[in-house]
Design a protein around this motif. Structure first.
Motif: not given
Length: 304
Positions: A170-188
């Motif tokens: 579960t933590s690894q899934e959350a880590e992947a979602e965190l990475a996606a959120a970070q990528a979204g923030y960087d793009a914005a």
């Protein structure tokens, strides 16, 4: 019989075959029985010669010596040649036997040595595990074992390890979602930076001030007003883009913050469960630290 003894006997047999035997009978040599008969014949011949006349005796001796010597020499050379050929063939066969024995023994001993090493390693791990070899108990026995029994402690460790694995997944899934959120923030953030950095026009407020300052009586009023109106339209469109990009950045920031909080909480859960798993392991082993090989054996047997 082990392979080392087989190799030794093979080499001994080959050496015996290759070595010239003392006192052995050549296949072409006369046997003792025939040799005795020859001696007897010589004695009889001597008696006959004693009764013969001198002239006949000389004639017979000359004839016998001439023909006998030639025949004996020819037979001896043939026998010697045949004997040497037979010995040479025997030595070649012995060498081949030794070579084959060495190859077979080497191959067999290598296989046995490898098998022995594997069995020895498994036996060493089993000896290290001691009471933990109860890990091979059936799933029913693990589920129904008394908590303080050996099987019960092994079952508790298995349950703790499974909980850790689930939490870690579960933590690894959350880590992947965190990475996606970070990528979204960087793009914005990059989009907003591009809008504010690449725009070379004036702001709407400055343009509006120029519009307000126009003199309606001036001869170029219409053209100036039209130009300022067009510039104002561009400025307002850019301002709308900046406003939208700012909103996107704020949303991305909010999503990133939420993912960061969730990942931090899950990471804490994993750490806590790992500590519980380690404590359960120590209970099962009686406080012993197992080698990597023993741990692999334990976890494999428990399906971890």
């Amino acid at each position: 019989m082990n392979h080392a003894l087989r190799l030794t006997l093979s080499l001994s047999l080959a050496a015996a075959l290759m070595a010239p035997g003392k006192g052995s009978l050549s296949p072409f040599a006369a046997t003792p029985a025939f040799a005795d008969k020859g001696d007897k014949g010589d004695k009889d011949g001597g008696s006959d010669k004693g009764s013969d006349k001198g002239s006949e005796k000389g004639s017979d001796k000359g004839s016998d010596k001439g023909s006998g010597k030639g025949s004996d020499k020819s037979a001896d050379r043939g026998a010697e040649k045949a004997s040497k050929s037979a010995e040479k063939a025997e030595r070649a066969a012995a060498r081949d036997a030794v070579r084959n024995a060495v190859e077979v023994s080497s191959t067999a001993s290598g296989t046995v040595e490898e098998t022995g090493k594997t069995k020895g390693a498994k036996g060493k791990v089993a000896s290290e595990l001691k009471g933990l070899n109860a890990m091979h108990a059936s799933p029913t026995a693990l589920a129904n074992a008394a908590p303080n029994s050996r099987v019960g402690r092994i079952a508790a460790y298995r349950a703790a390890a499974l909980a850790t694995s689930a939490s870690l997944a579960t933590s690894q899934e959350a880590e992947a979602e965190l990475a996606a959120a970070q990528a979204g923030y960087d793009a914005a953030l990059a989009d907003l930076d591009a809008l504010t950095t690449d725009y070379a026009g004036r702001s709407a407020a400055v343009i509006q001030a120029d519009i307000d300052a126009l003199d309606a009586a001036a001869p170029n009023y219409d053209s100036s007003a039209a130009s300022l109106a067009e510039e104002m339209e561009e400025a307002q469109a850019h301002a709308a883009e900046v406003e939208a990009a700012t909103a996107d950045l704020a949303e991305a920031q909010s999503a990133l913050s939420a993912e960061q909080a969730e990942y931090a909480a899950l990471s804490g859960d994993v750490s806590a469960l790992e500590a519980q798993e380690q404590a359960a392991l120590m209970e099962a082993t009686g406080g012993r630290i197992l080698s990597d090989e023993a741990m692999d054996e334990l976890r494999t047997a428990l399906g971890l």
